[in-house]
Design a protein around this motif. Structure first.
Motif, PDB file in Angstrom:
ATOM      1  N   GLU A 228       1.928   8.212   9.188  1.00 33.03           N
ATOM      2  CA  GLU A 228       2.239   7.668   8.029  1.00 33.03           C
ATOM      3  C   GLU A 228       2.956   6.575   7.622  1.00 33.03           C
TER       4      GLU A 228
ATOM      5  N   LEU B 237      -0.941   4.480   8.548  1.00 35.48           N
ATOM      6  CA  LEU B 237      -1.537   4.210   6.850  1.00 35.48           C
ATOM      7  C   LEU B 237      -0.789   3.258   5.807  1.00 35.48           C
ATOM      8  N   GLU B 238       0.237   3.336   5.973  1.00 28.43           N
ATOM      9  CA  GLU B 238       1.190   2.183   5.252  1.00 28.43           C
ATOM     10  C   GLU B 238       0.869   0.866   5.532  1.00 28.43           C
TER      11      GLU B 238
ATOM     12  N   VAL C  21      -1.594  -0.546   7.474  1.00 26.59           N
ATOM     13  CA  VAL C  21      -3.480  -0.449   7.001  1.00 26.59           C
ATOM     14  C   VAL C  21      -3.335  -1.712   4.927  1.00 26.59           C
ATOM     15  N   ASN C  22      -2.578   0.265   4.829  1.00 35.04           N
ATOM     16  CA  ASN C  22      -2.156  -0.030   2.904  1.00 35.04           C
ATOM     17  C   ASN C  22      -2.319  -1.661   2.575  1.00 35.04           C
ATOM     18  N   THR C  23      -1.303  -2.151   3.369  1.00 34.38           N
ATOM     19  CA  THR C  23      -0.435  -3.433   2.679  1.00 34.38           C
ATOM     20  C   THR C  23      -1.645  -4.406   3.492  1.00 34.38           C
TER      21      THR C  23
ATOM     22  N   MET D  17      -7.602  -0.694  12.131  1.00 34.82           N
ATOM     23  CA  MET D  17      -7.807   0.032  10.777  1.00 34.82           C
ATOM     24  C   MET D  17      -8.964   0.910  10.612  1.00 34.82           C
TER      25      MET D  17
ATOM     26  N   GLU E 155      -6.947   9.570  10.682  1.00 38.62           N
ATOM     27  CA  GLU E 155      -6.335  10.443   9.227  1.00 38.62           C
ATOM     28  C   GLU E 155      -7.386  11.309   8.780  1.00 38.62           C
TER      29      GLU E 155
END
Length: 360
Positions: free
Chosen positions: A326, A329-330, A332-334, A343, A350
């Motif tokens: 997780e 993923l954070e 990647v999102n930031t 990515m 995922e």
């Protein structure tokens, strides 16, 4: 090989060289594929005696960098003839196992023959010294081309190449070191029919690469590597250290899978239990030749798995990070995990994560 280097196959006579045997050249205990003559009393090695012009002998001298040419007596039938042979320079390579053509040919023949043609073409443009400095890079490029021909991208809706769809008017090398930049003038077929005007285009030529994201499905954690990168630095990134999946070029003579496993050991000091193939792709097809083979690598990532790594004589300085999935993923999102190979593998994982965890 002779045809590739000198442009023809001269008349050849069987001959025997007394006092020498043939072994594989090695570096750091790893076989390099090519043979070297090793002096050994009582030994004899078979070969072929060729009559060459001085220009052809010079071309072979270009190609045989790392060797010294010496005159030795060889036995050709009933005759004893003085011939030029090539002995490895002192301490340039280690000596490995006995070398035979039958063992060499299946793995290396196509690669080394195409590599010889490419080497001669580059040596004529940039000089033999510069081409020899790039010999490994030349083989990386040739191995990538052979893989592209053997495993082309599917063509279900995109245009399939037809005869005369592409005409290369000229090709030159603008820059050649670890990578190269090639300049082209070319015409290509148009969707509306006919051919384009002559276009001036350039390609940044690198080799195929393997990328592997280590994942522990039991602990649901991944391993990332962090290192200094020239791309962000040259762009002006204030802190040019990047978080990435493990990655590296596919070396000549190895498969993308072998490269992924090797890089995992070199960069992170870990052993991958199983490789699962992810996407294959061109990161930037408008100008770059690089083609990426990506994998998720199942591994045991306990708390002791973090380390400092990298190959020192390649200037690598790497540290590893163990992160819950997780957290990846954070990042990647930031945007902190801001590179395409990582990515893409994060998004692939995922989608497949629950299945891998259930299997584990």
């Amino acid at each position: 090989m002779l045809e590739a280097v000198i442009g023809r196959v001269p008349a050849l006579r069987p001959a025997r060289l007394p006092g020498f045997c043939v072994h594989e050249a090695c570096r750091a205990g790893t076989g390099l594929g090519f043979p070297v003559l090793v002096a050994r009393e009582g030994a004899e090695t078979p070969g072929l005696l060729a009559d060459l012009t001085s220009a052809e002998a010079e071309r072979i001298a270009w190609y045989e960098a790392g060797y010294d040419a010496v005159e030795r007596a060889v036995e050709a039938g009933a005759d004893t003839v003085s011939a030029r042979i090539w002995l490895p320079q002192r301490d340039r390579w280690e000596v490995g196992a006995a070398w035979t053509l039958s063992d060499w040919a299946p793995r290396w023949a196509a690669l080394k023959t195409e590599g010889a043609r490419r080497f001669v073409a580059e040596a004529e443009r940039i000089g033999p010294e510069a081409a020899n400095a790039r010999y490994h890079a030349i083989l990386v490029r040739v191995a990538s081309a052979l893989r592209a021909r053997a495993e082309p991208m599917p063509a279900t809706i995109r245009r399939q190449m037809q005869e005369n769809d592409l005409k290369i008017v000229s090709q030159d090398i603008g820059y050649a070191k670890f990578f190269s930049v090639e300049d082209y003038h070319l015409n290509h077929a148009l969707f509306a029919g006919g051919m384009s005007e002559t276009l001036d285009r350039a390609a940044f030529v690198s080799g195929d690469a393997s990328v592997v994201l280590p994942y522990d499905p039991v602990r649901d954690r991944v391993m990332l590597v962090e290192q200094f990168r020239m791309g962000p630095m040259a762009r002006g990134e204030p802190s040019p250290w990047t978080l990435e999946a493990i990655a590296g070029r596919v070396d000549p003579g190895e498969s993308p899978e072998e490269a992924a496993l090797r890089e995992a050991g070199e960069e992170a000091g870990i052993t991958i239990r199983r490789l699962i193939a992810g996407p294959r792709y061109y990161p930037s097809p408008g100008a770059k030749t690089e083609y990426v083979y990506s994998y998720v690598g199942l591994a045991d990532l306990d708390d002791a798995a973090t380390s400092l790594g990298g190959v020192a004589d390649e200037g690598e300085d790497i540290r590893t990070h163990l992160l819950p999935f997780e957290k990846l993923l954070e990042l990647v999102n930031t945007g902190e995990a801001g590179n395409a190979p990582l990515m893409l593998l994060a998004l692939w994982l995922e989608r497949n994560r629950e299945r891998l965890r259930a299997e584990a």
